[in-house]
Motif scaffolding. Structure first.
Motif, mmCIF file in Angstrom:
data_model
loop_
_atom_site.group_PDB
_atom_site.id
_atom_site.type_symbol
_atom_site.label_atom_id
_atom_site.label_comp_id
_atom_site.label_asym_id
_atom_site.label_seq_id
_atom_site.Cartn_x
_atom_site.Cartn_y
_atom_site.Cartn_z
ATOM 1 N N PRO A 190 74.847 79.971 75.134
ATOM 2 C CA PRO A 190 74.834 78.884 76.129
ATOM 3 C C PRO A 190 73.564 78.825 76.961
ATOM 4 N N SER A 191 72.940 79.964 77.267
ATOM 5 C CA SER A 191 71.750 79.921 78.116
ATOM 6 C C SER A 191 70.590 79.217 77.419
ATOM 7 N N ASP A 192 70.466 79.385 76.095
ATOM 8 C CA ASP A 192 69.414 78.685 75.366
ATOM 9 C C ASP A 192 69.683 77.186 75.302
ATOM 10 N N VAL A 193 70.962 76.799 75.207
ATOM 11 C CA VAL A 193 71.294 75.375 75.234
ATOM 12 C C VAL A 193 70.909 74.785 76.588
ATOM 13 N N ALA A 194 71.254 75.498 77.668
ATOM 14 C CA ALA A 194 70.910 75.015 79.004
ATOM 15 C C ALA A 194 69.395 74.921 79.178
ATOM 16 N N ALA A 195 68.653 75.881 78.628
ATOM 17 C CA ALA A 195 67.187 75.832 78.724
ATOM 18 C C ALA A 195 66.634 74.618 77.987
ATOM 19 N N ALA A 196 67.170 74.340 76.791
ATOM 20 C CA ALA A 196 66.707 73.173 76.032
ATOM 21 C C ALA A 196 67.026 71.882 76.773
ATOM 22 N N LEU A 197 68.231 71.784 77.354
ATOM 23 C CA LEU A 197 68.586 70.581 78.110
ATOM 24 C C LEU A 197 67.686 70.416 79.335
ATOM 25 N N THR A 198 67.297 71.530 79.948
ATOM 26 C CA THR A 198 66.382 71.469 81.088
ATOM 27 C C THR A 198 65.045 70.863 80.681
ATOM 28 N N MET A 199 64.629 71.131 79.434
ATOM 29 C CA MET A 199 63.377 70.588 78.922
ATOM 30 C C MET A 199 63.570 69.237 78.232
ATOM 31 N N ARG A 200 64.746 68.623 78.432
ATOM 32 C CA ARG A 200 65.086 67.305 77.888
ATOM 33 C C ARG A 200 65.089 67.305 76.363
ATOM 34 N N LEU A 201 65.559 68.402 75.771
ATOM 35 C CA LEU A 201 65.699 68.497 74.328
ATOM 36 C C LEU A 201 67.175 68.583 73.975
ATOM 37 N N PRO A 284 59.047 70.794 83.132
ATOM 38 C CA PRO A 284 59.915 71.118 81.988
ATOM 39 C C PRO A 284 59.847 70.094 80.861
ATOM 40 N N VAL A 285 59.677 68.819 81.201
ATOM 41 C CA VAL A 285 59.602 67.804 80.153
ATOM 42 C C VAL A 285 58.364 68.022 79.294
ATOM 43 N N GLU A 286 57.251 68.328 79.944
ATOM 44 C CA GLU A 286 56.023 68.613 79.199
ATOM 45 C C GLU A 286 56.192 69.872 78.356
ATOM 46 N N LEU A 287 56.857 70.879 78.926
ATOM 47 C CA LEU A 287 57.126 72.101 78.160
ATOM 48 C C LEU A 287 57.952 71.785 76.921
ATOM 49 N N GLY A 288 58.937 70.894 77.083
ATOM 50 C CA GLY A 288 59.772 70.529 75.946
ATOM 51 C C GLY A 288 58.964 69.888 74.838
ATOM 52 N N GLU A 290 55.773 70.351 74.228
ATOM 53 C CA GLU A 290 54.927 71.370 73.611
ATOM 54 C C GLU A 290 55.753 72.296 72.722
ATOM 55 N N LEU A 291 56.961 72.641 73.172
ATOM 56 C CA LEU A 291 57.815 73.507 72.362
ATOM 57 C C LEU A 291 58.207 72.811 71.074
ATOM 58 N N LEU A 292 58.542 71.534 71.158
ATOM 59 C CA LEU A 292 58.916 70.793 69.961
ATOM 60 C C LEU A 292 57.740 70.684 69.005
ATOM 61 N N ALA A 293 56.554 70.472 69.555
ATOM 62 C CA ALA A 293 55.360 70.411 68.703
ATOM 63 C C ALA A 293 55.123 71.759 68.018
ATOM 64 N N HIS A 294 55.355 72.863 68.743
ATOM 65 C CA HIS A 294 55.213 74.186 68.123
ATOM 66 C C HIS A 294 56.213 74.365 66.998
ATOM 67 N N PHE A 295 57.475 74.014 67.250
ATOM 68 C CA PHE A 295 58.502 74.165 66.221
ATOM 69 C C PHE A 295 58.138 73.376 64.971
ATOM 70 N N GLU A 296 57.693 72.143 65.164
ATOM 71 C CA GLU A 296 57.421 71.294 64.016
ATOM 72 C C GLU A 296 56.154 71.715 63.286
ATOM 73 N N ALA A 297 55.253 72.409 63.996
ATOM 74 C CA ALA A 297 54.058 72.918 63.332
ATOM 75 C C ALA A 297 54.338 74.230 62.608
ATOM 76 N N ALA A 298 55.271 75.035 63.146
ATOM 77 C CA ALA A 298 55.555 76.354 62.576
ATOM 78 C C ALA A 298 56.810 76.374 61.732
ATOM 79 N N GLU A 299 57.458 75.222 61.543
ATOM 80 C CA GLU A 299 58.748 75.203 60.857
ATOM 81 C C GLU A 299 58.633 75.631 59.399
ATOM 82 N N GLN A 300 59.725 76.195 58.895
ATOM 83 C CA GLN A 300 59.864 76.500 57.487
ATOM 84 C C GLN A 300 61.128 75.825 56.992
#
Length: 733
Positions: A190-201, A284-288, A290-300
């Motif tokens: 749940p804490s990771d879900v709350a963190a993602a929602l905080t970053m509007r993801l 947090p929105v900007e962090l979200g 950047e995090l999404l861009a990292h995931f999509e660049a590093a995804e497998q």
């Protein structure tokens, strides 16, 4: 009297002398025979013996009594049938979860939010409650029913989150998940879900590193998902978070019959919440983003079946586009160049992938015409069942190649480049100037040595008229018009004209490129107009299916593809924060360029480097658009990146009031004379000026509206500054 003729009555509060149960067994009314009916037909007892069995019942007689079991069947009809015991209700269900969520206080919510580093709104969205001793989160199945309660017992408790014994595990599902934009991150806890929602993801929490896959498969069918693992590598070399993410992606891929993506957080961050905590103080929105861009660049990607890695996809011809083969079926991200008559379309998966089967080949057909080699394709005879295998290649067997540039450092061949800019900033002027240089073999603007060889250009555009706009502009750019090809429209099977779509007609675009063997540059302006009907520009998977096959064309035909795309109307202080739509628009292309107005001089345009994956960032360039539409480049370079510019622009905008910005806009827009009111409103919207603010600015400046009449009828209204107002009917605005 025989035993079969006896009547039986319940033992009431007496325990059964055979099995010891109460209220279940019966005894004979004939106390002399003392017969007992019990639910344990095989029970052994020193004082009683079974004299007749019938299903789950039996008649027992006291040892030494003259029992006659012959007519037991008749008496057994009056014997009770073993009832089905009621199923115990879960201790934690929806009513209890609702009660816990109502009894938690605002102070408790705020304290937990501060402890976790997330917002209170994010905790409320996942149903935070309080048992009276500990905070808790409801875990739900795919239908939304609460199947367990996840208790948080403090940072030092082991385990930190515990579900009571006997409860099933479920998912942490936020409210209104269906309304949150894709991709949906599948995180752990749940804490990771709350963190993602905080970053509007958008995010859904699985109960552990490998759990919850049946619920996830049912809940997220049709959604674009990305499984997020944890960086929890152990001293012994095991990595539960990584292995768990691969496992969940693989299980979902089996359920959905499509590849599923997974990724790990950035280096140094254990999970999503840890990433948020490490960047405390940043928006947090900007962090979200950047995090999404990292995931999509590093995804497998975990594929559910053997992929066609040996060569290009037999259906669309793309390499590394996410297409794969399963048995005799080919899963293709987009029929970019489908061989006519070679494949039959069978169905479409929930993710939008098309499934094809090969038609039987003619006896003399070339077995290798599909483009694949060796055993990577099944024969046209009976189905060949192959054991899934991993396809690998040693790195020393890969032939290194240098990056080939069309425009040094800015536009590379065999890949995609995106040029971003707001409407009206001059993106099309810029592209027509560059395309003209390619067609004529002219030198590039200042800051670049050498010149391009004269080559063909294919232009896909929807906003400019060929006769009134395109030809005059290319003539002013000294282009070789015979080398410029405009893709006007496409036709269907009946010869009816239709609108071109990258998703549906990429094979037709390939034919145009193949017919013009000298093509070195393809320009799509604007990209959003050609994504295809129904394509959601905010969904990574749908943008992926458009851009990856297009990148395959760039590689196959050794050309540079430049896509023109809009910026949003926000005021982010980074280039990434101003891009519109899915992060795939910046993740898939290797280079991004930004066209924007100079903060200090609105007539001056800047061309600045954003993303540079194939080399170092280049210097910025400046130009102006001179009447009647000529691009004039300045002779010096600019030491500024796109990020630096948008930070400066955000700071400058914050110093001005919205009304001052609107007034400045009105003065600039009307400086050269009257402008149609509807055009002025459209330009204001593109500049981010609200309608109400525009109206107040016009009032303060004394702008008047003048009627345009024709044959005595009002044809429209023009906005003019006081000095330009002429006599006639008009009114102050």
């Amino acid at each position: 009297m025989t035993a079969g003729a006896q009547d039986f009555v319940e033992l009431k509060n007496e325990p059964c002398p055979v099995c010891g149960h109460r209220h279940r067994c019966k005894k004979s009314t004939d106390r002399g025979l003392d017969l007992v009916c019990c639910f344990r037909p095989d029970a052994a007892n020193g004082d009683y013996r079974a004299v007749k069995k019938n299903g789950t019942c039996a008649v027992f007689a006291r040892v030494g009594s003259p029992a006659d079991p012959q007519n037991f069947a008749a008496s057994n009809q009056r014997a009770p049938v073993r009832p089905k015991l009621p199923q115990p209700q879960p201790r934690y269900h929806d009513d209890m979860a609702d009660r816990f969520s109502r009894q938690i206080t605002e102070r408790q919510t705020a304290e937990l939010a501060d402890d976790l580093g997330v917002t209170a709104e994010a905790l409320r969205a996942i149903g935070l409650g309080h048992t009276g001793q500990h905070p808790c989160f409801p875990e739900r199945d795919a239908s939304g029913r609460v199947v367990a309660l996840n208790q948080r017992r403090g940072p030092d408790a082991e385990p930190r989150y515990m579900v009571r014994r006997g409860d099933r595990r479920g998912l942490i599902i936020p409210d209104r998940l269906a309304e949150l934009p894709d991709p949906v991150l599948i995180v752990e806890g749940p804490s990771d879900v709350a963190a993602a929602l905080t970053m509007r993801l958008a995010a859904v929490g699985r109960p552990n590193d490998r759990g919850g896959t049946p619920h996830l498969a049912a809940l997220l069918t049709g959604r674009d998902v990305l499984v997020v693992g944890e960086r929890d590598e152990k001293p012994d070399g095991s990595w539960p978070g990584r292995a768990g993410a691969e496992h969940v992606a693989r299980e979902l891929g089996k359920a959905w019959e499509q590849p599923v993506r997974w990724a790990l957080p950035p280096e140094g961050a254990k999970d999503t919440r840890d990433y948020l905590l490490q960047n405390e103080g940043i928006d947090p929105v900007e962090l979200g983003r950047e995090l999404l861009a990292h995931f999509e660049a590093a995804e497998q990607t975990v594929e559910p079946a053997t992929a066609t890695h040996a060569a290009s996809c037999p259906v669309c011809g793309a390499r590394g586009a996410g297409c794969y083969q399963r048995g005799r079926e080919f899963y293709c991200v987009g029929a970019m160049a489908m061989r006519a008559g070679a494949f039959d379309r069978v169905r479409e998966t929930l993710a939008g992938m098309c499934v094809y089967t090969r038609r039987p080949a003619a006896p003399d057909a070339d077995a290798n015409q599909s483009g694949l080699t060796g055993d990577s394709l099944p024969s046209t005879g009976p189905e060949v069942v192959q054991r899934p295998r991993a396809v690998t290649i040693a790195l020393d067997a890969v032939k290194a190649s240098e990056v080939e540039w069309l425009w040094d450092g800015r536009i590379a061949k065999r890949t995609l480049t995106v040029v971003f800019g707001t409407p009206g900033v001059g993106k099309s002027f810029l592209m027509h100037d560059l395309a003209g240089r390619v067609s004529a073999g002219r030198a590039w603007p200042v800051g670049t040595t050498g010149r391009t060889e004269a080559a063909g250009v294919v232009l896909v555009t929807a906003e400019d008229d060929p006769a009134m706009v395109l030809r005059p502009r290319f003539e002013r750019a000294n282009a070789n018009l015979s080398r410029v090809t405009l893709l006007e429209h496409v036709t269907n099977e009946r010869g009816e004209p239709g609108f071109f779509s990258l998703r549906e007609h990429l094979n037709l675009l390939e034919e145009v490129i193949r017919d013009r063997a000298d093509v070195a540059l393809l320009v799509v302006d604007p990209l959003a107009a050609f994504l295809g009907h129904g394509t959601n520009a905010d969904k990574h998977s749908e943008v992926y299916m458009v851009l990856v096959p297009l990148a395959a064309i760039a590689e196959q035909y050794d050309l540079a593809v430049v896509l023109v795309h809009h910026l949003n109307k926000g005021r982010a202080d980074s280039a990434l924060g101003r891009t519109m739509g899915s992060a795939a628009f910046t993740a898939i292309p290797r280079n991004t360029l930004f066209v924007t107005k100079d903060v200090q001089d609105s007539r001056r345009r800047l061309l600045l480097h954003g993303k540079a994956s194939l080399g170092p960032e280049t210097d910025g360039l400046a130009f102006t658009i001179e009447a009647p539409g000529y691009v004039a480049w300045e002779p010096t370079v600019i030491q500024q990146t796109a990020d630096e510019h948008f930070r400066e622009d955000a700071a400058d905008r914050s110093e001005q009031s919205s009304l001052a910005i609107a007034e400045d806009f009105v003065r600039r827009a009307l400086a050269d004379g009257p402008v149609l009111s509807k055009d002025l409103n459209g330009q204001a919207a593109a500049e981010g000026v609200a309608t109400s603010t525009l109206h107040r600015a016009k009032q303060r400046l004394g702008v008047r509206s003048i009627q345009l009449r024709e044959d005595g009828r009002v044809k429209g209204w023009q906005a003019v500054l006081p000095a330009d107002a002429t006599s006639g009917s008009g009114s102050s605005v």
